[in-house]
Design a protein around this motif. Sequence first.
Motif, PDB file in Angstrom:
ATOM      1  N   GLY A 121      -8.577   8.678   8.461  1.00  0.00           N
ATOM      2  CA  GLY A 121      -8.004   9.701   7.597  1.00  0.00           C
ATOM      3  C   GLY A 121      -7.581   9.115   6.269  1.00  0.00           C
ATOM      4  N   LEU A 122      -6.925   9.939   5.482  1.00  0.00           N
ATOM      5  CA  LEU A 122      -6.455   9.527   4.162  1.00  0.00           C
ATOM      6  C   LEU A 122      -4.984   9.907   4.044  1.00  0.00           C
ATOM      7  N   HIS A 123      -4.217   9.015   3.387  1.00  0.00           N
ATOM      8  CA  HIS A 123      -2.758   9.167   3.294  1.00  0.00           C
ATOM      9  C   HIS A 123      -2.352   9.261   1.818  1.00  0.00           C
ATOM     10  N   PRO A 124      -2.557  10.412   1.179  1.00  0.00           N
ATOM     11  CA  PRO A 124      -2.169  10.553  -0.231  1.00  0.00           C
ATOM     12  C   PRO A 124      -0.708  10.977  -0.381  1.00  0.00           C
ATOM     13  N   TYR A 125      -0.093  10.515  -1.486  1.00  0.00           N
ATOM     14  CA  TYR A 125       1.269  10.898  -1.847  1.00  0.00           C
ATOM     15  C   TYR A 125       1.195  11.785  -3.099  1.00  0.00           C
ATOM     16  N   PHE A 126       1.958  12.865  -3.087  1.00  0.00           N
ATOM     17  CA  PHE A 126       1.961  13.782  -4.216  1.00  0.00           C
ATOM     18  C   PHE A 126       3.371  13.905  -4.795  1.00  0.00           C
ATOM     19  N   PRO A 127       3.484  14.107  -6.112  1.00  0.00           N
ATOM     20  CA  PRO A 127       4.811  14.239  -6.713  1.00  0.00           C
ATOM     21  C   PRO A 127       5.493  15.527  -6.281  1.00  0.00           C
ATOM     22  N   SER A 128       6.758  15.411  -5.899  1.00  0.00           N
ATOM     23  CA  SER A 128       7.532  16.575  -5.487  1.00  0.00           C
ATOM     24  C   SER A 128       8.323  17.106  -6.672  1.00  0.00           C
ATOM     25  N   THR A 129       8.204  18.393  -6.916  1.00  0.00           N
ATOM     26  CA  THR A 129       8.958  19.060  -7.982  1.00  0.00           C
ATOM     27  C   THR A 129       9.678  20.259  -7.363  1.00  0.00           C
ATOM     28  N   PRO A 130      10.695  20.804  -8.029  1.00  0.00           N
ATOM     29  CA  PRO A 130      11.431  21.932  -7.449  1.00  0.00           C
ATOM     30  C   PRO A 130      10.554  23.116  -7.066  1.00  0.00           C
ATOM     31  N   PRO A 153       0.814  -1.226   0.000  1.00  0.00           N
ATOM     32  CA  PRO A 153       0.000   0.000   0.000  1.00  0.00           C
ATOM     33  C   PRO A 153       0.843   1.270   0.000  1.00  0.00           C
ATOM     34  N   ARG A 154       2.025   1.224   0.602  1.00  0.00           N
ATOM     35  CA  ARG A 154       2.859   2.425   0.677  1.00  0.00           C
ATOM     36  C   ARG A 154       3.432   2.814  -0.678  1.00  0.00           C
ATOM     37  N   ALA A 155       3.323   1.929  -1.649  1.00  0.00           N
ATOM     38  CA  ALA A 155       3.773   2.252  -3.006  1.00  0.00           C
ATOM     39  C   ALA A 155       2.619   2.686  -3.900  1.00  0.00           C
ATOM     40  N   MET A 156       1.420   2.842  -3.328  1.00  0.00           N
ATOM     41  CA  MET A 156       0.271   3.312  -4.084  1.00  0.00           C
ATOM     42  C   MET A 156       0.207   4.844  -4.030  1.00  0.00           C
ATOM     43  N   GLU A 157      -0.864   5.410  -4.544  1.00  0.00           N
ATOM     44  CA  GLU A 157      -1.012   6.861  -4.554  1.00  0.00           C
ATOM     45  C   GLU A 157      -1.686   7.385  -3.290  1.00  0.00           C
ATOM     46  N   SER A 158      -2.521   6.562  -2.665  1.00  0.00           N
ATOM     47  CA  SER A 158      -3.203   6.966  -1.445  1.00  0.00           C
ATOM     48  C   SER A 158      -3.813   5.732  -0.803  1.00  0.00           C
ATOM     49  N   PHE A 159      -3.853   5.704   0.523  1.00  0.00           N
ATOM     50  CA  PHE A 159      -4.545   4.615   1.219  1.00  0.00           C
ATOM     51  C   PHE A 159      -5.273   5.165   2.448  1.00  0.00           C
ATOM     52  N   PRO A 160      -6.292   4.447   2.941  1.00  0.00           N
ATOM     53  CA  PRO A 160      -7.055   4.919   4.095  1.00  0.00           C
ATOM     54  C   PRO A 160      -6.375   4.550   5.408  1.00  0.00           C
ATOM     55  N   MET A 161      -6.576   5.397   6.405  1.00  0.00           N
ATOM     56  CA  MET A 161      -6.108   5.113   7.768  1.00  0.00           C
ATOM     57  C   MET A 161      -7.339   4.875   8.638  1.00  0.00           C
ATOM     58  N   ILE A 162      -7.554   3.636   9.030  1.00  0.00           N
ATOM     59  CA  ILE A 162      -8.738   3.209   9.790  1.00  0.00           C
ATOM     60  C   ILE A 162      -8.329   2.019  10.660  1.00  0.00           C
TER      61      ILE A 162
END
Length: 300
Positions: free
Chosen positions: A166-175, A56-65
């Motif tokens: 809650g929700l745990h989304p990952y976003f792309p980091s750019t400069p 799940p940590r390699a996905m784009e978002s997962f739920p925290m429950i």
Amino acid sequence: MVEERRRTVGLAADRLRVELVPAIGGAIALFDCRDGGRWIEVMRGASVDGLRQGDPRAMESFPMIPYCGRIRNATFRFEGHTYALVRNFGEAPVSIHGNAWQRSWTVEAVASTAARLRLEHDPSDAPGEWPFRYRARQSFTVAPGMLKVTIELTNLDPRPMPAGFGLHPYFPSTPGAKLTASVAGMWESNASLIPKRHVPVRPAFGRIADLNLDTCFTGWTGRATIEWPERGLGLEIEADPVFGNLVIYTPPSRAFFCVEPESAVPDAFNLAADGVTETGAVVLAPGETCAGRIRFRSVS
């Protein structure tokens, strides 16, 4: 089993497309926005290895429950009882983000623009994960320019149950990536990232590249904005009032950052047992449900 983990549920509307992976923690594996003839990632793309391994940590978002963040020593106190949980985060002496993110979810309903996933937890089937029976649902709706995610948590146990989500989304980091959000306080943490002291704070966000945070902020207004100037894309996050906390994780030299709407702070149940108020934790009576919605609106 590998193919089952990779199986996705696709949703689309106008310029947005979303893919869910129910078997990998009920996670989001793709959230893209079309700009002319190209697709732009709104959330960080899921990795091929992560799909293959079911991580799940390699996905784009997962739920925290049914709780958010870390629980100290993987143990919490509630109504005079002490409960031990499995350590579900490698060698770290904690339990983290609940257990729903590490479970396979069931597709309850699906259409071209909406889907609903369900998870039912029975502690007798998974000793140590969570001592109370519960049912969780995630509802996803894609509309023009917007993804809406609703989380519901119902206590199926005959006893009162402490809860957070809650929700745990990952976003792309750019400069040039920039974050804007309004908060009122923050939790200072120990070396294990367990909250130890709450302090007032003025928002000090800005360019992600200038931040080094793994911090729970409180008094969040429910609105945040992410801008990627070099990608010509922005994202507005709007959350229901139940999500009064915002965890921001900006690891240096990583290709992602996280902006996490949460109903309760990390270690909320132990903090509440210590007499701390306003942790965001709730107590659900048998049969009671709590819920909240988060909206992601793309801006280009």
